[in-house]
Each structure stands twice: as structure tokens, then as C-alpha cells.
Write an enzyme that holds these catalytic residues in place. Structure first.
Site, short mmCIF file in Angstrom:
data_model
loop_
_atom_site.label_atom_id
_atom_site.label_comp_id
_atom_site.label_asym_id
_atom_site.label_seq_id
_atom_site.Cartn_x
_atom_site.Cartn_y
_atom_site.Cartn_z
N ASP A 8 0.87 -1.18 0.00
CA ASP A 8 0.00 0.00 0.00
C ASP A 8 0.91 1.23 0.00
O ASP A 8 2.13 1.13 -0.19
CB ASP A 8 -1.01 -0.04 1.16
CG ASP A 8 -0.37 0.20 2.53
OD1 ASP A 8 0.87 0.35 2.63
OD2 ASP A 8 -1.12 0.23 3.53
N CYS A 65 3.19 -3.05 4.04
CA CYS A 65 2.35 -1.89 4.39
C CYS A 65 3.07 -1.15 5.51
O CYS A 65 4.27 -1.36 5.72
CB CYS A 65 0.92 -2.29 4.73
SG CYS A 65 0.70 -3.32 6.19
N THR A 67 2.78 -1.27 8.83
CA THR A 67 3.20 -2.19 9.91
C THR A 67 3.42 -3.62 9.42
O THR A 67 4.04 -4.42 10.12
CB THR A 67 2.12 -2.26 10.99
OG1 THR A 67 0.90 -2.72 10.38
CG2 THR A 67 1.87 -0.89 11.63
N HIS A 98 9.97 -24.00 9.31
CA HIS A 98 8.96 -24.65 10.14
C HIS A 98 7.53 -24.49 9.61
O HIS A 98 6.71 -25.40 9.78
CB HIS A 98 9.00 -24.07 11.56
CG HIS A 98 10.26 -24.42 12.30
ND1 HIS A 98 10.43 -24.17 13.65
CD2 HIS A 98 11.43 -24.97 11.87
CE1 HIS A 98 11.64 -24.56 14.03
NE2 HIS A 98 12.27 -25.05 12.96
N HIS A 133 7.21 -30.98 10.93
CA HIS A 133 6.45 -29.77 10.61
C HIS A 133 5.30 -30.03 9.64
O HIS A 133 4.36 -29.24 9.59
CB HIS A 133 7.38 -28.69 10.07
CG HIS A 133 8.48 -28.35 11.02
ND1 HIS A 133 8.23 -27.75 12.25
CD2 HIS A 133 9.82 -28.57 10.96
CE1 HIS A 133 9.38 -27.59 12.88
NE2 HIS A 133 10.35 -28.09 12.13
C1 RB5 Z 1 -2.00 2.76 6.48
O1 RB5 Z 1 -2.11 3.97 7.14
C2 RB5 Z 1 -1.71 1.65 7.47
O2 RB5 Z 1 -2.81 1.42 8.25
C3 RB5 Z 1 -1.30 0.40 6.74
O3 RB5 Z 1 -0.20 0.67 5.94
C4 RB5 Z 1 -0.91 -0.77 7.61
O4 RB5 Z 1 0.00 -0.41 8.57
C5 RB5 Z 1 -2.03 -1.55 8.16
O5 RB5 Z 1 -1.88 -2.55 8.85
#
Ligand code: RB5
Length: 148
Positions: A8, A65, A67, A98, A133
Site C-alpha cells: 500500500d 504496508c 506495519t 517450520h 512440521h
Molecule cells: C495505512 O495507514 C496503514 O494502516 C497500513 O499501511 C498498515 O499499517 C495496516 O496494517
């Protein structure tokens, strides 16, 4: 190996770094975006990558993304996907050995491009150990069959 890559707006820089790595490693890949700097919804990018890996059209996927959490949650909703959110090289190796993970998720607001590149390289080259596994992954598949 054929890799499906997407991010994203929160993962564009690491996505570019991973694209460079794949080119250096001579690994075939397709970049599924996103193509803009405006805010987009990560499930819209996780889903096509996850579906292409689940169908066998691609062998592996890499999703980035902010996080990595949203991408990993969304990808893991697709039957046949084992997506690991990874921010260290130990886990990158272990999750291939694993869990036989077929998608790697990372967060650009968590780690820098250098570490992301190392993680991706370890994950891409890591082998599944099989053995004990296999039965554990079969139990994951049984959960999928119960609920999906
Ligand atoms: C976008 O602002 C953020 O929410 C997305 O990139 C991600 O971290 C979501 O889990």
C-alpha cells in the site's frame, strides 16, 4: 520461482528495495502496485497477491504496508496462504523451515530498507524442513477446512 509483490502507500520504498533485490537475484516477479502516493486500502493489494499464490500462478508473495499487520491479516484469510509478518532474519529463516510460509509481510514504518532486504533474501532462499512440521501444517489446513 515466481514472486508476486505489492504494497500500500505505507510500503512503497521497501517494495522498490525488494524489487531491486529480486532483479539482482534473477527471480521472476510481478509488481502489483500500488502506483500512487495517496492513501489506499491494504486489503485491495493483499487479496490479488494471496489469490495468485494460492492458485499456484505464483510460488511466493511479498506484501508491505506500514506495519505489515494489515497485509498479513488479509492475506491469511485466503485458503492455502501461510503469511508471516517478519521483522528479523531469525524469524525469516524459521518461518520457511517450520511453517513453509508462502507469503512474507513486512512493515515499512517498523524496519528500514536494508533489514527488509536481508529478511527477504533469507526468506526467499530458506528451505522447508519437512519432517515433524508437515503434520503441524496439516493441522492448519484442517482449521482452514473447518472455517473457510
Ligand atoms: C495505512 O495507514 C496503514 O494502516 C497500513 O499501511 C498498515 O499499517 C495496516 O496494517
Amino acid at each position: 520461482m515466481k514472486v508476486a509483490l505489492a504494497s500500500d502507500h505505507g510500503g512503497i520504498n521497501i517494495r522498490k528495495e525488494i524489487a531491486n533485490l529480486l532483479e539482482e537475484l534473477n527471480i521472476e516477479y510481478v509488481d502489483f502496485g500500488c502506483d500512487c502516493n495517496t492513501s489506499v486500502d491494504y486489503p485491495d493489494y493483499a487479496l490479488p497477491v494471496a489469490e495468485k499464490v494460492a492458485s499456484g500462478e505464483f510460488d511466493r508473495g511479498i506484501l508491505i504496508c506500514g506495519t505489515g499487520i494489515g497485509m498479513s491479516i488479509a492475506a491469511n484469510k485466503v485458503k492455502g496462504i501461510r503469511c508471516a509478518l517478519v521483522h528479523d532474519t531469525f524469524s525469516a529463516k524459521a518461518t520457511r523451515a517450520h511453517n513453509d510460509t508462502n507469503i512474507l509481510a513486512m512493515g515499512e514504518r517498523v524496519i528500514g530498507p536494508g533489514l527488509a532486504r536481508e529478511i527477504a533474501q533469507v526468506w526467499l532462499t530458506g528451505e522447508f524442513e519437512g519432517g515433524r512440521h508437515v503434520a503441524r501444517i496439516d493441522k492448519i489446513k484442517a482449521i482452514e477446512n473447518k472455517y473457510l
